[in-house]
Write a protein that holds these residues in place. Structure first.
Motif, short mmCIF file in Angstrom:
data_model
loop_
_atom_site.label_atom_id
_atom_site.label_comp_id
_atom_site.label_asym_id
_atom_site.label_seq_id
_atom_site.Cartn_x
_atom_site.Cartn_y
_atom_site.Cartn_z
N GLN A 75 0.83 -1.20 0.00
CA GLN A 75 0.00 0.00 0.00
C GLN A 75 0.87 1.26 0.00
N ASP A 76 0.43 2.27 -0.73
CA ASP A 76 1.15 3.54 -0.75
C ASP A 76 0.76 4.39 0.45
N VAL A 77 1.76 4.97 1.07
CA VAL A 77 1.55 5.94 2.15
C VAL A 77 2.01 7.28 1.61
N ILE A 78 1.05 8.12 1.27
CA ILE A 78 1.32 9.36 0.56
C ILE A 78 0.43 10.48 1.11
N PRO A 79 0.89 11.73 1.04
CA PRO A 79 0.01 12.83 1.47
C PRO A 79 -1.06 13.11 0.43
N ARG A 80 -2.25 13.49 0.90
CA ARG A 80 -3.36 13.79 0.00
C ARG A 80 -3.80 15.23 0.21
N ARG A 81 -3.93 15.95 -0.90
CA ARG A 81 -4.40 17.32 -0.83
C ARG A 81 -5.80 17.36 -0.20
N GLY A 82 -6.00 18.26 0.75
CA GLY A 82 -7.27 18.39 1.43
C GLY A 82 -7.40 17.52 2.67
N PHE A 117 -5.73 14.99 8.57
CA PHE A 117 -6.28 13.66 8.81
C PHE A 117 -5.33 12.83 9.65
N GLN A 118 -5.88 12.15 10.69
CA GLN A 118 -5.07 11.26 11.52
C GLN A 118 -5.00 9.88 10.86
N GLY A 119 -4.18 9.80 9.85
CA GLY A 119 -4.01 8.57 9.09
C GLY A 119 -2.90 8.76 8.08
N ASN A 120 -2.71 7.76 7.22
CA ASN A 120 -1.54 7.80 6.32
C ASN A 120 -1.65 8.88 5.25
N ALA A 121 -2.85 9.43 5.02
CA ALA A 121 -3.00 10.47 4.00
C ALA A 121 -2.70 11.87 4.54
N GLY A 122 -2.55 12.02 5.85
CA GLY A 122 -2.32 13.33 6.44
C GLY A 122 -0.86 13.73 6.42
N SER A 123 -0.60 14.99 6.81
CA SER A 123 0.78 15.47 6.90
C SER A 123 1.03 16.24 8.19
N VAL A 144 4.14 1.31 19.54
CA VAL A 144 3.26 2.21 18.78
C VAL A 144 4.12 3.05 17.85
N HIS A 145 3.49 3.57 16.80
CA HIS A 145 4.24 4.44 15.90
C HIS A 145 3.38 5.63 15.50
N GLY A 146 4.05 6.64 14.98
CA GLY A 146 3.40 7.86 14.50
C GLY A 146 4.35 8.56 13.55
N ARG A 147 4.11 9.84 13.31
CA ARG A 147 4.94 10.56 12.34
C ARG A 147 4.96 12.03 12.71
N THR A 148 6.12 12.67 12.51
CA THR A 148 6.19 14.11 12.69
C THR A 148 5.51 14.81 11.51
N ALA A 149 5.22 16.07 11.68
CA ALA A 149 4.57 16.84 10.61
C ALA A 149 5.56 17.16 9.50
N PHE A 150 5.04 17.34 8.28
CA PHE A 150 5.84 17.80 7.16
C PHE A 150 4.92 18.56 6.21
N ARG A 151 5.51 19.22 5.23
CA ARG A 151 4.72 20.05 4.33
C ARG A 151 4.81 19.52 2.89
N PRO A 152 3.77 18.87 2.41
CA PRO A 152 3.78 18.39 1.02
C PRO A 152 3.62 19.54 0.03
N ARG A 153 4.09 19.32 -1.18
CA ARG A 153 3.97 20.34 -2.24
C ARG A 153 3.04 19.90 -3.36
N TYR A 154 2.67 18.61 -3.38
CA TYR A 154 1.78 18.08 -4.41
C TYR A 154 2.31 18.36 -5.81
N ASP A 155 3.60 18.09 -5.98
CA ASP A 155 4.28 18.36 -7.25
C ASP A 155 4.82 17.09 -7.90
N GLY A 156 4.38 15.93 -7.41
CA GLY A 156 4.87 14.68 -7.95
C GLY A 156 6.14 14.17 -7.30
N ARG A 157 6.71 14.94 -6.38
CA ARG A 157 7.95 14.53 -5.71
C ARG A 157 7.79 14.53 -4.20
#
Length: 326
Positions: free
Chosen positions: A132-139, A143-149, A285-298
């Protein structure tokens, strides 16, 4: 609450040496033609299981040791694995993105999964794909899940489910632009000596409920359960800080104490391409720090695979003795 952390144990790291990495890549590239490259087919998983025997002996020994005893941190980091970086497309952006066709990274994930047990998935989650892909999603940034950032709170993967994964693997195909996103882990083996007697007693009582995400419908259990269970000196951990609700005042106090101790003992690993993080979901348990996606394909792109160490226990939930739980 006052707690003193006497010693700090880092997450163990295994590095695939530069001489072995090309052999691993050749092995998993051969998998692309197995079973027509259908990642979710039992035939492809069987081929990946055979391929695991061709992986470097040092890596196979390290994984065997980790499966037997995941250590103080309950996590393991493997560096230097091939991901076919030069062939990667843009970071996916589609909802519920998964990897259905064979790739280098999918081959590595599935082979390693077979070394630790069996790959597994849940049909309501990402359509039951094994990779499964774990990727940020615009909008969905909050979200408290793999689509959030935003900061992703500590959780046991699928904490609500009676057959939650024994291990969770996260492989980095592409880091975030600023390389600040960090996988955070906290292990009950580090927390237990710091817990108050009152907190430990409350966390061991059936005074918590964990809500399943909407995608699972009524597939999870809402019966009260303990956060700590099993052997008193090495208990299993079952909690989701965003979805577990304490039912009593003492349970609420214990939950807050646990939250503080997770923060005190947390480890952070910033994954780079070729890094594979393995989390013992029974004790860590696991989690993730915040980051800022650019939604530019990279943007940041991880791939995830779940592992069950005893597939037989979930047989009634798997049609045709496959790898997907209904």
């Amino acid at each position: 609450m006052t707690a003193i952390l006497e010693s700090r144990v880092s997450v163990p790291t295994v590095t695939v040496d530069p001489y072995s990495a090309p052999a691993v890549e050749r092995t998993v590239r051969d998998l692309r033609t197995a079973a027509g490259g259908r990642v979710d087919s039992p035939e492809w998983v069987a081929a990946a299981r055979d391929a695991w025997s061709e992986f470097p002996a040092a890596l196979r020994r390290a994984l065997a040791d980790y499966r037997r005893d995941s250590g103080r941190t309950g996590a393991l980091l493997v560096r230097g694995l091939p991901v076919g970086e030069e062939e990667l497309p843009d970071t996916p952006s589609a909802p519920d993105s998964v990897q259905r066709t064979a790739t280098v990274a999918a081959g590595v994930l599935t082979a390693v999964a077979c070394g630790l047990g069996d790959p597994a998935a849940f049909r309501p989650e990402k359509t039951g794909a094994l990779v499964q892909d774990v990727i940020p999603r615009r909008g969905q940034e909050d979200f408290q899940g793999n689509a959030g950032s935003v900061l992703l709170t500590f959780h046991t993967e699928n904490a609500f489910h009676p057959h939650r994964p024994d291990f969770v693997m996260l492989m980095c195909l592409r880091a975030d632009h600023e390389k600040v996103a960090g996988l955070r882990t906290a292990c009950v083996r580090e927390v237990l000596p710091l817990l108050s007697d009152e907190g430990r007693a409350a966390l061991s009582a059936h005074e918590f409920v964990t809500t399943a995400p909407p995608s699972f419908g009524t597939g999870g259990t809402d019966a009260p359960h303990p956060v700590l269970s099993g052997a008193p000196d090495d208990p299993d951990l079952r909690v989701d800080m965003a979805a577990t609700t304490p039912l009593t005042d003492r349970a609420r106090r214990a939950m807050e104490e646990l939250r503080e101790l997770f923060e005190l003992t947390a480890q952070t690993a910033r994954l780079l391409p070729g890094d594979l993080a393995i989390v013992d979901n029974r004790v860590t348990v696991h989690g993730r720090t915040a980051f800022r996606p650019r939604y530019d394909g990279r943007d940041r792109w991880l791939q995830r695979t779940f592992i069950l160490s005893d597939l037989r226990r979930s047989r009634v939930h798997r049609a045709g003795d496959g790898y997907v739980l209904d």
